[in-house]
Scaffold this motif. Structure first.
Motif, short mmCIF file in Angstrom:
data_model
loop_
_atom_site.label_atom_id
_atom_site.label_comp_id
_atom_site.label_asym_id
_atom_site.label_seq_id
_atom_site.Cartn_x
_atom_site.Cartn_y
_atom_site.Cartn_z
N UNK A 193 0.82 -1.21 0.00
CA UNK A 193 0.00 0.00 0.00
C UNK A 193 0.86 1.26 0.00
N UNK A 194 1.96 1.26 0.73
CA UNK A 194 2.83 2.44 0.78
C UNK A 194 3.42 2.73 -0.60
N UNK A 195 3.87 1.71 -1.30
CA UNK A 195 4.43 1.90 -2.64
C UNK A 195 3.36 2.35 -3.62
N UNK A 196 2.16 1.77 -3.53
CA UNK A 196 1.07 2.17 -4.42
C UNK A 196 0.68 3.63 -4.16
N UNK A 197 0.61 4.01 -2.89
CA UNK A 197 0.29 5.39 -2.52
C UNK A 197 1.34 6.34 -3.08
N UNK A 250 -2.42 -3.33 13.79
CA UNK A 250 -3.28 -4.51 13.62
C UNK A 250 -4.16 -4.50 12.39
N UNK A 251 -4.08 -3.43 11.57
CA UNK A 251 -4.92 -3.32 10.37
C UNK A 251 -3.99 -3.11 9.18
N UNK A 252 -4.22 -3.80 8.06
CA UNK A 252 -3.36 -3.60 6.90
C UNK A 252 -3.38 -2.14 6.44
N UNK A 253 -2.24 -1.60 5.99
CA UNK A 253 -2.20 -0.22 5.49
C UNK A 253 -3.20 -0.02 4.36
N UNK A 254 -3.78 1.19 4.31
CA UNK A 254 -4.79 1.49 3.28
C UNK A 254 -4.84 2.99 3.04
N UNK A 255 -5.47 3.36 1.92
CA UNK A 255 -5.68 4.77 1.61
C UNK A 255 -6.82 4.91 0.62
N UNK A 256 -7.35 6.12 0.54
CA UNK A 256 -8.37 6.43 -0.46
C UNK A 256 -7.74 7.30 -1.53
N UNK A 257 -8.26 7.19 -2.74
CA UNK A 257 -7.81 8.04 -3.83
C UNK A 257 -8.97 8.27 -4.78
N UNK A 258 -8.75 9.16 -5.75
CA UNK A 258 -9.85 9.60 -6.61
C UNK A 258 -9.45 9.53 -8.07
#
Length: 123
Positions: free
Chosen positions: A81-85, A103-111
């Motif tokens: 997720x960090x590399x994709x972000x 305890x939760x996998x990294x995530x992000x929102x995008x548009x």
């Protein structure tokens, strides 16, 4: 009795199908599965998907009833997720901060270019 075996395609409303196709193919790395005229929708039946992915996205012409700029609810999986972000923001894609909660996998929102909201999370 369950008559359904999976989710094939979800629709995302877009104002400009060519611009959306460019974003999903060249920015996200999806492949075009189908691009066929569909005058009943005022455009084309345009379907993209991650390479080798199962569920696809139909980029359909936006309407008053189904406007562009929506929260799609679509969650995309990534190995990093960090590399994709970093890659997306490096290409000028609007993205919220990378969430890295214990305890939760990294995530992000995008548009996308129509400001449709998508989510990416580490699988």
């Amino acid at each position: 009795m369950n008559h359904f075996t999976g989710i094939r395609t979800v629709a995302v409303p877009v104002a400009d199908q060519d611009r959306a196709l460019d974003f999903y193919v060249h920015t996200l790395g999806f492949v075009t599965e189908l691009d066929a005229p569909l005058p009943q929708l005022g455009g084309r039946w345009l379907v993209v998907a991650p390479p080798g992915g199962g569920t696809s996205i139909a980029l359909i012409p936006a309407t008053d009833a189904f406007p562009a700029g929506t929260d799609t609810g679509i969650r995309l999986a990534t190995d990093d997720a960090a590399a994709a972000h970093a890659a997306l923001t490096g290409q000028g894609v609007i993205a919220d901060a990378l969430l890295n909660w214990p305890g939760v996998p990294p995530m992000f929102t995008f548009y996308d270019p129509d400001h449709n909201k998508l989510f990416a999370g580490q699988s």
